[in-house]
Design a protein around this motif. Structure first.
Motif, PDB file in Angstrom:
ATOM      1  N   ASN A  44      44.860  56.174  27.754  1.00  0.00           N
ATOM      2  CA  ASN A  44      45.992  55.314  27.417  1.00  0.00           C
ATOM      3  C   ASN A  44      45.561  53.965  26.837  1.00  0.00           C
ATOM      4  O   ASN A  44      46.338  53.021  26.827  1.00  0.00           O
ATOM      5  N   ASN A  45      44.333  53.870  26.357  1.00  0.00           N
ATOM      6  CA  ASN A  45      43.800  52.565  25.959  1.00  0.00           C
ATOM      7  C   ASN A  45      44.378  52.008  24.654  1.00  0.00           C
ATOM      8  O   ASN A  45      44.025  50.908  24.247  1.00  0.00           O
ATOM      9  N   LYS A  46      45.291  52.728  24.042  1.00  0.00           N
ATOM     10  CA  LYS A  46      45.981  52.218  22.851  1.00  0.00           C
ATOM     11  C   LYS A  46      47.425  51.805  23.175  1.00  0.00           C
ATOM     12  O   LYS A  46      48.123  51.252  22.335  1.00  0.00           O
ATOM     13  N   ASP A  47      47.860  52.088  24.381  1.00  0.00           N
ATOM     14  CA  ASP A  47      49.228  51.818  24.816  1.00  0.00           C
ATOM     15  C   ASP A  47      49.269  50.469  25.546  1.00  0.00           C
ATOM     16  O   ASP A  47      48.890  50.369  26.713  1.00  0.00           O
ATOM     17  N   GLU A  48      49.748  49.439  24.854  1.00  0.00           N
ATOM     18  CA  GLU A  48      49.725  48.096  25.446  1.00  0.00           C
ATOM     19  C   GLU A  48      50.686  47.940  26.620  1.00  0.00           C
ATOM     20  O   GLU A  48      50.444  47.123  27.499  1.00  0.00           O
ATOM     21  N   GLU A  49      51.743  48.716  26.674  1.00  0.00           N
ATOM     22  CA  GLU A  49      52.627  48.692  27.849  1.00  0.00           C
ATOM     23  C   GLU A  49      51.876  49.223  29.061  1.00  0.00           C
ATOM     24  O   GLU A  49      51.961  48.665  30.150  1.00  0.00           O
ATOM     25  N   PHE A  50      51.160  50.316  28.869  1.00  0.00           N
ATOM     26  CA  PHE A  50      50.338  50.888  29.940  1.00  0.00           C
ATOM     27  C   PHE A  50      49.300  49.868  30.398  1.00  0.00           C
ATOM     28  O   PHE A  50      49.128  49.641  31.593  1.00  0.00           O
ATOM     29  N   ILE A  51      48.603  49.249  29.443  1.00  0.00           N
ATOM     30  CA  ILE A  51      47.542  48.295  29.773  1.00  0.00           C
ATOM     31  C   ILE A  51      48.115  47.100  30.542  1.00  0.00           C
ATOM     32  O   ILE A  51      47.544  46.656  31.536  1.00  0.00           O
ATOM     33  N   SER A  52      49.253  46.585  30.109  1.00  0.00           N
ATOM     34  CA  SER A  52      49.876  45.454  30.805  1.00  0.00           C
ATOM     35  C   SER A  52      50.319  45.832  32.211  1.00  0.00           C
ATOM     36  O   SER A  52      50.122  45.068  33.163  1.00  0.00           O
ATOM     37  N   LEU A  53      50.917  47.000  32.351  1.00  0.00           N
ATOM     38  CA  LEU A  53      51.344  47.468  33.668  1.00  0.00           C
ATOM     39  C   LEU A  53      50.140  47.605  34.596  1.00  0.00           C
ATOM     40  O   LEU A  53      50.160  47.146  35.744  1.00  0.00           O
ATOM     41  N   TYR A  54      49.090  48.210  34.086  1.00  0.00           N
ATOM     42  CA  TYR A  54      47.840  48.345  34.837  1.00  0.00           C
ATOM     43  C   TYR A  54      47.293  46.970  35.243  1.00  0.00           C
ATOM     44  O   TYR A  54      46.956  46.740  36.415  1.00  0.00           O
ATOM     45  N   ALA A  55      47.252  46.036  34.298  1.00  0.00           N
ATOM     46  CA  ALA A  55      46.680  44.719  34.565  1.00  0.00           C
ATOM     47  C   ALA A  55      47.510  43.937  35.585  1.00  0.00           C
ATOM     48  O   ALA A  55      46.955  43.319  36.504  1.00  0.00           O
ATOM     49  N   PHE A  56      48.829  43.954  35.461  1.00  0.00           N
ATOM     50  CA  PHE A  56      49.668  43.251  36.443  1.00  0.00           C
ATOM     51  C   PHE A  56      49.521  43.867  37.832  1.00  0.00           C
ATOM     52  O   PHE A  56      49.509  43.147  38.834  1.00  0.00           O
ATOM     53  N   ALA A  57      49.400  45.180  37.909  1.00  0.00           N
ATOM     54  CA  ALA A  57      49.192  45.831  39.204  1.00  0.00           C
ATOM     55  C   ALA A  57      47.854  45.410  39.808  1.00  0.00           C
ATOM     56  O   ALA A  57      47.776  45.115  41.010  1.00  0.00           O
ATOM     57  N   CYS A  58      46.817  45.369  38.986  1.00  0.00           N
ATOM     58  CA  CYS A  58      45.501  44.943  39.481  1.00  0.00           C
ATOM     59  C   CYS A  58      45.539  43.478  39.913  1.00  0.00           C
ATOM     60  O   CYS A  58      44.957  43.116  40.939  1.00  0.00           O
ATOM     61  N   LEU A  59      46.237  42.649  39.175  1.00  0.00           N
ATOM     62  CA  LEU A  59      46.389  41.244  39.553  1.00  0.00           C
ATOM     63  C   LEU A  59      47.089  41.133  40.906  1.00  0.00           C
ATOM     64  O   LEU A  59      46.625  40.415  41.797  1.00  0.00           O
ATOM     65  N   ASN A  60      48.178  41.859  41.072  1.00  0.00           N
ATOM     66  CA  ASN A  60      48.944  41.786  42.319  1.00  0.00           C
ATOM     67  C   ASN A  60      48.227  42.416  43.511  1.00  0.00           C
ATOM     68  O   ASN A  60      48.606  42.172  44.650  1.00  0.00           O
ATOM     69  N   SER A  61      47.217  43.215  43.251  1.00  0.00           N
ATOM     70  CA  SER A  61      46.429  43.789  44.350  1.00  0.00           C
ATOM     71  C   SER A  61      45.059  43.108  44.472  1.00  0.00           C
ATOM     72  O   SER A  61      44.185  43.602  45.173  1.00  0.00           O
ATOM     73  N   ASP A  62      44.906  41.972  43.779  1.00  0.00           N
ATOM     74  CA  ASP A  62      43.705  41.132  43.862  1.00  0.00           C
ATOM     75  C   ASP A  62      42.442  41.764  43.286  1.00  0.00           C
ATOM     76  O   ASP A  62      41.329  41.356  43.614  1.00  0.00           O
ATOM     77  N   TYR A  63      42.590  42.744  42.400  1.00  0.00           N
ATOM     78  CA  TYR A  63      41.453  43.303  41.675  1.00  0.00           C
ATOM     79  C   TYR A  63      41.325  42.556  40.343  1.00  0.00           C
ATOM     80  O   TYR A  63      41.454  43.136  39.265  1.00  0.00           O
ATOM     81  N   ILE A  64      41.049  41.280  40.438  1.00  0.00           N
ATOM     82  CA  ILE A  64      41.076  40.409  39.260  1.00  0.00           C
ATOM     83  C   ILE A  64      39.985  40.751  38.256  1.00  0.00           C
ATOM     84  O   ILE A  64      40.195  40.616  37.050  1.00  0.00           O
ATOM     85  N   ASP A  65      38.848  41.229  38.704  1.00  0.00           N
ATOM     86  CA  ASP A  65      37.780  41.557  37.758  1.00  0.00           C
ATOM     87  C   ASP A  65      38.180  42.689  36.820  1.00  0.00           C
ATOM     88  O   ASP A  65      37.628  42.818  35.737  1.00  0.00           O
ATOM     89  N   ARG A  66      39.147  43.487  37.210  1.00  0.00           N
ATOM     90  CA  ARG A  66      39.621  44.558  36.338  1.00  0.00           C
ATOM     91  C   ARG A  66      40.479  44.041  35.182  1.00  0.00           C
ATOM     92  O   ARG A  66      40.902  44.807  34.335  1.00  0.00           O
ATOM     93  N   LEU A  67      40.721  42.743  35.143  1.00  0.00           N
ATOM     94  CA  LEU A  67      41.517  42.165  34.055  1.00  0.00           C
ATOM     95  C   LEU A  67      40.696  41.929  32.795  1.00  0.00           C
ATOM     96  O   LEU A  67      41.264  41.719  31.725  1.00  0.00           O
ATOM     97  N   ALA A  68      39.387  41.962  32.896  1.00  0.00           N
ATOM     98  CA  ALA A  68      38.530  41.622  31.755  1.00  0.00           C
ATOM     99  C   ALA A  68      38.786  42.516  30.544  1.00  0.00           C
ATOM    100  O   ALA A  68      38.913  42.019  29.416  1.00  0.00           O
ATOM    101  N   ILE A  69      38.882  43.799  30.748  1.00  0.00           N
ATOM    102  CA  ILE A  69      39.099  44.716  29.615  1.00  0.00           C
ATOM    103  C   ILE A  69      40.511  44.570  29.046  1.00  0.00           C
ATOM    104  O   ILE A  69      40.670  44.456  27.830  1.00  0.00           O
ATOM    105  N   PRO A  70      41.563  44.527  29.883  1.00  0.00           N
ATOM    106  CA  PRO A  70      42.890  44.279  29.310  1.00  0.00           C
ATOM    107  C   PRO A  70      42.976  42.965  28.525  1.00  0.00           C
ATOM    108  O   PRO A  70      43.649  42.911  27.490  1.00  0.00           O
ATOM    109  N   VAL A  71      42.285  41.923  28.967  1.00  0.00           N
ATOM    110  CA  VAL A  71      42.280  40.655  28.228  1.00  0.00           C
ATOM    111  C   VAL A  71      41.818  40.885  26.798  1.00  0.00           C
ATOM    112  O   VAL A  71      42.403  40.364  25.844  1.00  0.00           O
ATOM    113  N   ALA A  72      40.781  41.685  26.637  1.00  0.00           N
ATOM    114  CA  ALA A  72      40.233  41.943  25.302  1.00  0.00           C
ATOM    115  C   ALA A  72      41.109  42.888  24.476  1.00  0.00           C
ATOM    116  O   ALA A  72      41.126  42.797  23.249  1.00  0.00           O
ATOM    117  N   MET A  73      41.838  43.765  25.135  1.00  0.00           N
ATOM    118  CA  MET A  73      42.572  44.804  24.407  1.00  0.00           C
ATOM    119  C   MET A  73      44.015  44.444  24.070  1.00  0.00           C
ATOM    120  O   MET A  73      44.597  45.034  23.169  1.00  0.00           O
TER     121      MET A  73
END
Length: 180
Positions: A44-73
């Motif tokens: 799903n790495n071309k789907d920005e809705e998917f990426i944003s949903l994934y990133a907000f979920a990781c943020l809300n679960s304190d997996y902040i290091d997982r935000l690095a790739i969504p930031v770039a994409m």
């Protein structure tokens, strides 16, 4: 006929991933959404809705290091770029605050953007401290709600110390955030 059925089932499963993640997100199952997004990211790495949903979920679960790739994409729409900037501020604040606690780095001279996320609030409060001797922990009062306080400290570990932020309302613990 078997191939068509298998292909149909595979496409149907693929199509439901984002909807399943969204349903879990609405039910505040952020860690589950972050894990599901991580497991299905390459598909799903071309789907920005998917990426944003994934990133907000990781943020809300304190997996902040997982935000690095969504930031770039996240770059093809105005909303995606806004989300990317938001995530990058929080990721940078996490890294700088950890550096300050671990290595006594002075943050008071930095002027950075901020967010409403708890780590940003604590970063802002900590960065207002002038040069000081390191402490075992720091207590900060929320600037907008005097009953809300934050306790910031390092949890010592043999391999890697962790940064902890505990949120309190009056004397009741609301949430404990652990970052590394």
């Amino acid at each position: 006929m078997k191939i068509v059925l298998i292909l149909f089932l595979a496409l149907n499963l693929y199509a439901n991933i984002k909807q399943d993640m969204f349903n879990l997100y609405q039910n505040q199952k952020y860690e589950d959404v972050c894990t599901m997004g991580f497991d299905n990211f390459n598909k799903n790495n071309k789907d920005e809705e998917f990426i944003s949903l994934y990133a907000f979920a990781c943020l809300n679960s304190d997996y902040i290091d997982r935000l690095a790739i969504p930031v770039a994409m996240l770059k093809f729409s105005k909303e995606s770029r806004s989300n990317s900037a938001y995530f990058s501020v929080i990721l940078m604040q996490k890294k700088l605050l950890y550096h300050a606690l671990q290595d006594n780095y002075d943050l008071s001279t930095l002027k950075l953007p901020t967010t409403d996320y708890v780590l940003s609030k604590v970063f802002d409060l900590y960065s207002k401290l002038k040069e000081h001797e390191p402490r075992a922990f720091y207590l900060f009062e929320d600037e907008n709600d005097k009953k809300l306080t934050y306790k910031l400290y390092l949890s010592k570990d043999e391999k890697l110390n962790k940064m902890v932020i505990e949120e309190f309302y009056d004397t009741i613990t609301i949430k404990r955030h652990v970052y590394w």
